[in-house]
Design a protein around this motif. Structure first.
Motif, PDB file in Angstrom:
ATOM      1  N   PRO A 145       0.805  -1.228   0.000  1.00  0.00           N
ATOM      2  CA  PRO A 145       0.000   0.000   0.000  1.00  0.00           C
ATOM      3  C   PRO A 145       0.835   1.273   0.000  1.00  0.00           C
ATOM      4  O   PRO A 145       0.327   2.343  -0.378  1.00  0.00           O
ATOM      5  CB  PRO A 145      -0.814  -0.121   1.298  1.00  0.00           C
ATOM      6  N   LEU A 146       2.093   1.187   0.419  1.00  0.00           N
ATOM      7  CA  LEU A 146       2.936   2.383   0.470  1.00  0.00           C
ATOM      8  C   LEU A 146       3.527   2.739  -0.886  1.00  0.00           C
ATOM      9  O   LEU A 146       4.108   3.815  -1.030  1.00  0.00           O
ATOM     10  CB  LEU A 146       4.070   2.182   1.487  1.00  0.00           C
ATOM     11  N   TRP A 147       3.395   1.884  -1.843  1.00  0.00           N
ATOM     12  CA  TRP A 147       3.949   2.168  -3.166  1.00  0.00           C
ATOM     13  C   TRP A 147       3.100   3.204  -3.900  1.00  0.00           C
ATOM     14  O   TRP A 147       1.873   3.233  -3.782  1.00  0.00           O
ATOM     15  CB  TRP A 147       4.015   0.896  -4.010  1.00  0.00           C
ATOM     16  N   THR A 148       3.777   4.051  -4.667  1.00  0.00           N
ATOM     17  CA  THR A 148       3.069   4.995  -5.522  1.00  0.00           C
ATOM     18  C   THR A 148       2.592   4.286  -6.789  1.00  0.00           C
ATOM     19  O   THR A 148       2.946   3.132  -7.051  1.00  0.00           O
ATOM     20  CB  THR A 148       3.990   6.164  -5.887  1.00  0.00           C
ATOM     21  N   ASP A 149       1.755   4.983  -7.565  1.00  0.00           N
ATOM     22  CA  ASP A 149       1.250   4.384  -8.802  1.00  0.00           C
ATOM     23  C   ASP A 149       2.373   4.072  -9.778  1.00  0.00           C
ATOM     24  O   ASP A 149       2.354   3.041 -10.466  1.00  0.00           O
ATOM     25  CB  ASP A 149       0.238   5.332  -9.449  1.00  0.00           C
ATOM     26  N   PHE A 150       3.363   4.953  -9.829  1.00  0.00           N
ATOM     27  CA  PHE A 150       4.487   4.708 -10.738  1.00  0.00           C
ATOM     28  C   PHE A 150       5.280   3.482 -10.303  1.00  0.00           C
ATOM     29  O   PHE A 150       5.680   2.664 -11.140  1.00  0.00           O
ATOM     30  CB  PHE A 150       5.389   5.950 -10.773  1.00  0.00           C
ATOM     31  N   LYS A 151       5.511   3.331  -9.004  1.00  0.00           N
ATOM     32  CA  LYS A 151       6.265   2.175  -8.520  1.00  0.00           C
ATOM     33  C   LYS A 151       5.478   0.884  -8.756  1.00  0.00           C
ATOM     34  O   LYS A 151       6.057  -0.154  -9.089  1.00  0.00           O
ATOM     35  CB  LYS A 151       6.585   2.354  -7.045  1.00  0.00           C
ATOM     36  N   LYS A 152       4.160   0.916  -8.597  1.00  0.00           N
ATOM     37  CA  LYS A 152       3.351  -0.268  -8.874  1.00  0.00           C
ATOM     38  C   LYS A 152       3.422  -0.658 -10.346  1.00  0.00           C
ATOM     39  O   LYS A 152       3.547  -1.840 -10.686  1.00  0.00           O
ATOM     40  CB  LYS A 152       1.903  -0.017  -8.462  1.00  0.00           C
ATOM     41  N   PHE A 153       3.339   0.347 -11.203  1.00  0.00           N
ATOM     42  CA  PHE A 153       3.418   0.051 -12.634  1.00  0.00           C
ATOM     43  C   PHE A 153       4.786  -0.505 -13.001  1.00  0.00           C
ATOM     44  O   PHE A 153       4.888  -1.434 -13.815  1.00  0.00           O
ATOM     45  CB  PHE A 153       3.132   1.313 -13.448  1.00  0.00           C
ATOM     46  N   MET A 154       5.846   0.024 -12.411  1.00  0.00           N
ATOM     47  CA  MET A 154       7.182  -0.467 -12.701  1.00  0.00           C
ATOM     48  C   MET A 154       7.369  -1.909 -12.206  1.00  0.00           C
ATOM     49  O   MET A 154       8.029  -2.719 -12.854  1.00  0.00           O
ATOM     50  CB  MET A 154       8.233   0.442 -12.062  1.00  0.00           C
ATOM     51  N   GLY A 155       6.773  -2.237 -11.054  1.00  0.00           N
ATOM     52  CA  GLY A 155       6.826  -3.609 -10.581  1.00  0.00           C
ATOM     53  C   GLY A 155       6.107  -4.561 -11.513  1.00  0.00           C
ATOM     54  O   GLY A 155       6.601  -5.667 -11.811  1.00  0.00           O
ATOM     55  N   PHE A 156       4.922  -4.152 -11.995  1.00  0.00           N
ATOM     56  CA  PHE A 156       4.181  -4.974 -12.950  1.00  0.00           C
ATOM     57  C   PHE A 156       4.948  -5.128 -14.262  1.00  0.00           C
ATOM     58  O   PHE A 156       5.045  -6.232 -14.827  1.00  0.00           O
ATOM     59  CB  PHE A 156       2.810  -4.344 -13.207  1.00  0.00           C
TER      60      PHE A 156
END
Length: 338
Positions: A145-156
């Motif tokens: 939950p602490l990840w930003t939208d950009f970090k989530k997209f980069m992980g995906f």
């Protein structure tokens, strides 16, 4: 109250979860190491089996005139056949892509060309599986939950790209290790070839003798030379055997040796003198690589020297003096008051 909220996080990752995961991986690796130590197998058995299978395939191509009889000798796998049917139905199996995958498998030391379809199938399926798991963990469960939208997209995106490039990276790693092992033993193999040629042995007998002598020290090179000796004995065109050696080894030095052998077979030039020149050239090249690594060593050692050695040296040298100065300053005002 959510208990996971009280756990410490580093870069958005739960420390307890990461620690548990690493402990599980360590336990699995320990079990794998124990299993590998208890079930030690002789690598020569696998090599001899592969060479015998290739010899039987070449015999079948010479003796059997019907494709059906020859197909019985070639190894088939139900798994690869099913994968090939799926790829054919999806219209994603291209001949150029399949040929490239087969050459990479040959350079990695995997003799069964049927597994090339597995690499192509892995490129197609692995991104879907890993990308789906990443989407479930990151977006649906919202485990970070602490990840930003950009970090989530980069992980995906990292999961999808890793799934697509994973099979190629694995095969390329095998190719790199095998090529380095063959490059290391090639000058010694050429020296033995020169000795065998000067002793009057034929080319196929010389390759077989070198493979036998270097099979323990350089198993990869011995495997390739033994397979070349078998193909020299059975193939109608000896040129094809040498070209197969260059096809299976991703090394410019081997291509030079193959070119020399083909020219020797065609024009009748002395084999020993040509191989002696190549052997000296490869030894000089190996010495130059060693000197290059030695020349890079001071630059490489600069960072560990600054980060690890110099601080410890300063502490050892200046530590006692600093302690003495601190004691002198701390005891000075007390002595003045008395």
């Amino acid at each position: 109250m959510d208990q996971t909220a009280a756990h410490p996080h580093i870069l958005g990752f739960d420390v307890f979860f990461v620690g548990t995961l690493l402990a599980g991986v360590a336990a699995i690796m320990v079990m794998v190491a124990i299993y590998a130590a208890l079930t030690v197998r002789d690598p020569m058995q696998k090599r001899v089996k592969a060479l015998n299978e290739r010899r039987e395939q070449l015999k079948a191509g010479i003796v059997s005139h019907t494709p059906k009889k020859r197909a019985n000798i070639v190894r088939r796998s139900d798994t690869t056949d099913a994968i090939r049917m799926i790829l054919d139905k999806l219209k994603v199996l291209q001949d150029s892509q399949l040929a490239d995958a087969q050459q990479k498998l040959a350079q990695a030391g995997i003799r069964n060309k049927e597994w090339a379809v597995a690499i192509i199938f892995g490129r197609m399926v692995a991104p879907i599986i890993l990308g789906g798991l990443a989407a479930i963990v990151i977006y649906w469960i919202n485990y970070f939950p602490l990840w930003t939208d950009f970090k989530k997209f980069m992980g995906f995106a990292a999961a999808v790209v890793g799934g697509y490039k994973g099979p190629d990276i694995y095969v390329q790693n095998l190719i790199t290790k095998r090529t380095a092992a063959i490059r290391k033993g090639l000058p010694d193999a050429l020296d033995l070839l020169v000795i065998c040629a000067e002793a009057g042995l034929t080319v196929d007998a010389a390759f077989s003798r070198v493979a036998k002598e270097l099979g323990r020290a350089y198993p990869e090179l011995g495997d390739e030379f033994a397979l070349t000796a078998i193909e020299l004995s059975f193939l109608s065109e000896r040129r094809q055997a040498f070209e197969n050696l260059a096809y299976r080894v991703a090394l410019d030095s081997v291509r030079g040796v193959v070119t020399t052998m083909i020219q020797t077979e065609r024009y009748g030039t002395p084999l020993a003198s040509a191989l002696r020149v190549l052997s000296a050239e490869f030894r000089n090249e190996r010495m130059m690589r060693a000197e290059e690594k030695a020349a890079r060593l001071p630059a490489i050692m600069t960072v560990p020297l600054i980060l690890f050695i110099l601080p410890v040296l300063f502490i050892v040298i200046l530590g006692p003096a600093a302690c003495s100065i601190a004691d002198a300053f701390s005891s000075g005002p007390a002595a003045t008051k008395k």
